[in-house]
Scaffold this active site. Structure first.
Site, PDB file in Angstrom:
ATOM      1  N   GLY A  81       0.471  -5.198   0.674  1.00 28.41           N
ATOM      2  CA  GLY A  81      -0.691  -5.148  -0.218  1.00 28.41           C
ATOM      3  C   GLY A  81      -0.361  -5.671  -1.605  1.00 28.41           C
ATOM      4  N   ALA A 126       0.862  -1.184   0.000  1.00 26.43           N
ATOM      5  CA  ALA A 126       0.000   0.000   0.000  1.00 26.43           C
ATOM      6  C   ALA A 126       0.900   1.235   0.000  1.00 26.43           C
ATOM      7  CB  ALA A 126      -0.863  -0.025   1.253  1.00 26.43           C
ATOM      8  N   GLU A 148      -0.760  -9.258  -1.417  1.00 26.55           N
ATOM      9  CA  GLU A 148      -2.199  -9.519  -1.259  1.00 26.55           C
ATOM     10  C   GLU A 148      -2.930  -9.409  -2.598  1.00 26.55           C
ATOM     11  OE1 GLU A 148      -2.379  -6.671   2.072  1.00 26.55           O
ATOM     12  OE2 GLU A 148      -3.542  -8.213   3.106  1.00 26.55           O
ATOM     13  N   GLU A 162       4.018  -5.960   6.963  1.00 23.99           N
ATOM     14  CA  GLU A 162       3.205  -4.948   7.658  1.00 23.99           C
ATOM     15  C   GLU A 162       3.544  -4.824   9.138  1.00 23.99           C
ATOM     16  OE1 GLU A 162       2.099  -7.063   5.404  1.00 23.99           O
ATOM     17  OE2 GLU A 162       0.565  -6.155   4.137  1.00 23.99           O
TER      18      GLU A 162
HETATM   19  C1  3H9 Z   1       0.492  -2.508   3.325  1.00 27.51           C
HETATM   20  O1  3H9 Z   1       0.742  -2.919   2.228  1.00 27.51           O
HETATM   21  C2  3H9 Z   1      -0.856  -2.640   3.990  1.00 27.51           C
HETATM   22  C3  3H9 Z   1      -1.767  -3.622   3.310  1.00 27.51           C
HETATM   23  O2  3H9 Z   1      -1.613  -4.899   3.852  1.00 27.51           O
HETATM   24  C4  3H9 Z   1      -3.200  -3.269   3.529  1.00 27.51           C
HETATM   25  C5  3H9 Z   1      -3.705  -2.060   2.875  1.00 27.51           C
HETATM   26  C6  3H9 Z   1      -5.192  -1.897   2.999  1.00 27.51           C
HETATM   27  N1  3H9 Z   1       4.633   3.464   0.137  1.00 27.51           N
HETATM   28  O3  3H9 Z   1      13.365   1.762   0.528  1.00 27.51           O
HETATM   29  P1  3H9 Z   1      13.774   2.523  -0.683  1.00 27.51           P
HETATM   30  C7  3H9 Z   1       9.412   4.856  -1.109  1.00 27.51           C
HETATM   31  S1  3H9 Z   1       1.672  -1.683   4.235  1.00 27.51           S
HETATM   32  C8  3H9 Z   1       5.113   4.674  -0.165  1.00 27.51           C
HETATM   33  O4  3H9 Z   1      14.787   3.573  -0.522  1.00 27.51           O
HETATM   34  P2  3H9 Z   1      14.891   0.114  -1.801  1.00 27.51           P
HETATM   35  C9  3H9 Z   1      10.496   5.200  -0.107  1.00 27.51           C
HETATM   36  O5  3H9 Z   1      10.022   6.056   0.898  1.00 27.51           O
HETATM   37  C10 3H9 Z   1       3.090  -1.630   3.177  1.00 27.51           C
HETATM   38  N2  3H9 Z   1       6.415   4.899  -0.457  1.00 27.51           N
HETATM   39  O6  3H9 Z   1      14.202   1.547  -1.886  1.00 27.51           O
HETATM   40  C11 3H9 Z   1      11.522   5.851  -0.999  1.00 27.51           C
HETATM   41  O7  3H9 Z   1      11.087   7.168  -1.256  1.00 27.51           O
HETATM   42  P3  3H9 Z   1      12.152   8.359  -1.430  1.00 27.51           P
HETATM   43  C12 3H9 Z   1       3.805  -2.915   3.119  1.00 27.51           C
HETATM   44  C13 3H9 Z   1       7.241   3.853  -0.426  1.00 27.51           C
HETATM   45  O8  3H9 Z   1      15.104  -0.307  -3.185  1.00 27.51           O
HETATM   46  C14 3H9 Z   1      11.409   5.042  -2.296  1.00 27.51           C
HETATM   47  O9  3H9 Z   1      10.124   4.428  -2.251  1.00 27.51           O
HETATM   48  N3  3H9 Z   1       5.017  -2.754   2.345  1.00 27.51           N
HETATM   49  C15 3H9 Z   1       6.806   2.569  -0.112  1.00 27.51           C
HETATM   50  O10 3H9 Z   1      16.023   0.136  -0.847  1.00 27.51           O
HETATM   51  C16 3H9 Z   1      12.446   3.964  -2.438  1.00 27.51           C
HETATM   52  O11 3H9 Z   1      12.435   3.154  -1.279  1.00 27.51           O
HETATM   53  C17 3H9 Z   1       6.195  -2.408   2.888  1.00 27.51           C
HETATM   54  O12 3H9 Z   1       6.294  -2.251   4.090  1.00 27.51           O
HETATM   55  C18 3H9 Z   1       5.431   2.395   0.176  1.00 27.51           C
HETATM   56  N4  3H9 Z   1       4.922   1.191   0.476  1.00 27.51           N
HETATM   57  O13 3H9 Z   1      13.795  -0.824  -1.120  1.00 27.51           O
HETATM   58  C19 3H9 Z   1       7.351  -2.237   1.954  1.00 27.51           C
HETATM   59  N5  3H9 Z   1       7.862   1.724  -0.159  1.00 27.51           N
HETATM   60  O14 3H9 Z   1      12.991   7.964  -2.600  1.00 27.51           O
HETATM   61  C20 3H9 Z   1       8.102  -0.984   2.281  1.00 27.51           C
HETATM   62  C21 3H9 Z   1       8.923   2.454  -0.508  1.00 27.51           C
HETATM   63  O15 3H9 Z   1      11.302   9.558  -1.604  1.00 27.51           O
HETATM   64  N6  3H9 Z   1       9.197  -0.717   1.341  1.00 27.51           N
HETATM   65  N7  3H9 Z   1       8.559   3.748  -0.673  1.00 27.51           N
HETATM   66  O16 3H9 Z   1      12.933   8.364  -0.144  1.00 27.51           O
HETATM   67  C22 3H9 Z   1      10.369  -1.385   1.392  1.00 27.51           C
HETATM   68  O17 3H9 Z   1      10.580  -2.287   2.174  1.00 27.51           O
HETATM   69  C23 3H9 Z   1      11.441  -0.929   0.456  1.00 27.51           C
HETATM   70  O18 3H9 Z   1      11.136   0.389   0.075  1.00 27.51           O
HETATM   71  C24 3H9 Z   1      11.602  -1.783  -0.833  1.00 27.51           C
HETATM   72  C25 3H9 Z   1      12.597  -1.083  -1.793  1.00 27.51           C
HETATM   73  C26 3H9 Z   1      12.143  -3.154  -0.428  1.00 27.51           C
HETATM   74  C27 3H9 Z   1      10.296  -1.936  -1.538  1.00 27.51           C
END
Ligand code: 3H9
Length: 695
Positions: free
Chosen positions: A101, A62, A104, A124
């Protein structure tokens, strides 16, 4: 720009999400998915559907940025239900990281194909949440209850090979064949039609699993809400039907989303990403090549740093004054490798290969070609200056000369060289190969290139590098002084060491300050205080710690410090002798001892931190309050779910924090409790530290 597009090939609709950087499920993406699946459903030329993402990854979850605001429809669970309801088979084609998400959504699809390098997870829990788009109901049906619970509670992704073994995906393909494979797979399923996870039954489960799981995670997840909620949701999947389970999941998801814990954890997530944005350093700043690193000083810290560099692929040269020291350092490194092998983190081949990249020497000339030197000798300015003079004489042009000092003046050290622009502080935390924090201390003349290269180094070492300015103790240890000071005053005023530790532990700190002091060694801080000339002239200041050190009570290493450690145990036991010593010290200082409530202990220690943090911002030592939060959550055991000391202050409200600090000033004196101007200013304007960061 449209974030979701649709095209057709061989009777297959290809729905592509293109929402850089990580294809998060923003409102526009959810709307685009709704529209595209509607279009595919009503198009008679379409027999099957493939869902794929452009860019570096499948949907990473999400859009977390939307979580602080009211969510605008369509809601994700509804979009996923729509995908699952499709009468035409839907195949998710995954690369990169399919997370939260994102996974999901893939579970709503009827089949899943992934490239070998893909990783799939439900992280999450790391954000104080639970999978809130039916993940807690679909995953147990697909891969079994225990595996599903593990994935959700650990938050750790599984790789494609394991996902295939679990039945989480149906096929693995080469990285460059994802779309073709997914189309082929979709076509092959036209005759079978959809296979909906919601229609599967939840596999049988051992009745004790949930309670056993609760027990197993209790210590690690103490005080956290979402792990228990995850267990409840998965438990409900075994007790009620799919729709009822989803309804329950939705309720608890919304509860978690609006919790202060999730707010704190989301703050920590974004704060850790903000640290790489350093004023004056841009994408165009040159990053120097680093392949060989020299580590100077083969003590515990030096050996830990060397091991960290070796496991990150660098060639390492370990230098010490004498062969005995070197031998000890090399043995420590070997033991660390062997420990890694024993825990299954490192293969035997990697051990041999890693140790093969280690050289040792007692001769400075041998490190002349190092790209980076990290000095980790005694915390003594005169010694460090001497070392840097020698380094300046032997090291090649362009080598970065770093000091691992935890408190000392970087400019004074840089001044011992003819190249202060190449000198920087790299403050590792002990144990160096485990702690994620690296304080990167810029001196007055440190060049942008050297800072950018240090940030890149932190990433390679799998650490979070935070750039800070030069002052005594930088950010972390400077703040630690105020925290420790209040601990020491509280001891004199009437609180027992274990009472203070318990209060702060219960509040969420990884350990109480007295147990930490014993672990780090009370003599370490003592030596630093002896060298400082700028400490307050107050007989109460670190009085108890000084008295203990003067009695040879250094902490765990001497079997006694603030606590007793019987027979080499690491478990602290309160020592009546220490209490007598403290009572006598209070008496000599004329302090009347009193009952102290946990609330006062927490407020004085934590507000002491916040107050110093505000001064650090005033002085420009940290660029953002969120940088301070990253330092405290990653280096000092501050509870991550509270976001960090500055974020915590924001949640309390700066006006209330200011008022309390004024109260402390009136009760305990202005020398330590004069409120910082910045705090007053922000409180007056009704702002908080995050507003300061935006400014
Ligand atoms: C969810 O999904 C809830 C659902 O179950 C239910 C919903 C109803 N959203 O980490 P990076 C941005 S909860 C917005 O440096 P990497 C991040 O801030 C979510 N922004 O890259 C950064 O921005 P900036 C569950 C996001 O290659 C840029 O992307 N998912 C999100 O080292 C690059 O990120 C997670 O918890 C996001 N979801 O790693 C995954 N994700 O450049 C969270 C990233 O402006 N994300 N950004 O600073 C991660 O673990 C890592 O970002 C990922 C990439 C592994 C994806």
């Amino acid at each position: 720009m449209t974030q979701v597009s649709i095209e057709r090939r061989d009777g297959v609709a290809i729905v592509t999400i293109d929402n850089p950087p990580v294809n998060a499920l923003s409102q526009a993406v959810r709307e685009g998915l709704e529209r595209s699946f509607e279009e595919a459903a009503t198009d008679d030329t379409v027999n099957a559907i493939v869902l794929i993402c452009a860019g570096r990854t499948f949907i990473a979850g999400a859009d977390i940025r939307e979580f602080g605001r009211p969510i605008v429809p369509p809601h994700l669970p509804d979009v996923i239900a729509q995908i699952e309801a499709s009468e035409k088979p839907v195949v998710a084609a995954m690369h990169g990281t399919a997370l939260g998400g994102g996974l999901e959504v893939a579970l709503g699809c009827h089949y899943r194909v992934a490239v070998l390098s893909a990783a799939l997870g439900l992280p999450e829990v790391n954000l104080g949440l639970l999978p809130g788009a039916s993940g807690t109901q679909r995953l147990p049906r697909l891969i079994g209850v225990e595996r599903a619970l593990n994935m959700m509670l650990s938050g750790k992704p599984v790789n494609a090979a394991l996902a295939l073994e679990y039945g989480l995906i149906d096929k693995i393909c080469d990285d460059n064949k994802l779309l073709d494979t997914a189309i082929e797979f979709a076509v092959s399923k036209v005759a079978d039609g959809p296979r909906r996870i919601r229609d599967m039954s939840v596999p049988d489960v051992d009745g004790n699993l949930f309670d056993e799981t609760r027990k197993a995670i209790a210590r690690k997840t103490r005080g956290l809400i979402s792990p228990e909620k995850i267990i409840q949701c998965v438990e409900s999947s075994t007790q009620v039907g799919f729709d009822e389970g989803c309804k329950f999941e939705r309720e608890v998801f919304l509860e978690c989303k609006s919790s202060a814990q999730s707010d704190g954890l989301r703050h920590a997530f974004f704060a850790e990403r903000a640290v790489s944005k350093v004023p004056g350093i841009g994408k165009d700043t040159t990053v120097r090549d680093l392949s060989s690193i020299a580590v100077l000083g083969a003590g515990t810290m030096g050996a830990g740093i060397a091991y960290n560099c070796l496991t990150s692929g660098f060639n390492v040269h370990l230098l010490d004054n004498d062969d005995t020291g070197l031998e000890r350092g090399a043995t420590t490194i070997r033991k660390l490798f062997e420990g890694g092998v024993a825990r299954g983190k490192i293969s035997a081949e990697k051990l041999a290969e890693g140790l093969g990249r280690l050289n040792t020497s007692t001769n400075y000339d041998d490190i002349a070609d190092a790209d980076l030197v990290i000095e980790a000798v005694f915390e003594n300015l005169a010694i460090k200056k001497e070392v840097f003079e020698k380094l300046d004489a032997v090291c090649k042009d362009g080598a970065i000369l770093a000091t691992n000092t935890s408190t000392l003046d970087i400019d004074a050290i840089a001044g011992a060289t003819r190249r202060p622009h190449d000198v920087i502080g790299l403050h590792f935390f002990s144990p160096a190969h485990i702690m994620r924090l690296l304080e990167i201390v810029r001196g007055a003349e440190t060049s942008g290139e050297v800072i950018a290269t240090s940030l890149a180094l932190a990433k390679r070492l799998q650490k979070i590098g935070v750039v800070v300015g030069n002052c005594f103790g930088f950010v972390g240890n400077r703040m630690l002084y105020s925290y420790g000071r209040e601990n020491q005053f509280l001891l004199l005023e009437g609180a027992a060491p274990e009472q203070i530790d318990q209060a702060l532990y219960d509040w969420g700190m990884a350990m109480g300050p007295n147990a930490v002091g014993d672990l780090a060694g009370l003599d370490v801080g003592y030596k630093v205080r002896q060298e400082r000339t700028d400490l307050p002239d107050d007989p109460r200041f670190y009085r108890v710690a000084d008295l203990l050190v003067e009695q040879g009570r250094f902490g765990q290493k001497t079997g006694k410090g603030m606590y007793l450690y019987a027979d080499g145990s690491r478990n602290p036991t309160p020592d009546p002798e220490v209490q007598t010593l403290i009572n006598e010290a209070s008496g000599k200082l004329g302090i009347e001892r009193r009952e102290i409530e946990p609330r006062e202990i927490i407020e004085r220690c934590i507000y002491g931190l916040i107050s110093e943090g505000a001064r650090i911002l005033e002085d420009g030592i940290a660029a953002r309050s969120s940088d301070i939060d990253v330092i405290w959550t990653n280096g000092y055991g501050f509870p991550r779910h509270r976001g960090g000391p500055m974020h915590y202050a924001d949640t309390v409200g700066l006006a209330a924090v200011y008022e309390k600090i004024c109260e402390f000033r009136d009760r305990f004196g202005a020398e330590f409790w004069e409120p910082p101007e910045l705090l007053k200013d922000l409180a007056d304007k009704g702002q908080n530290f995050s507003d300061f960061d935006k400014g």
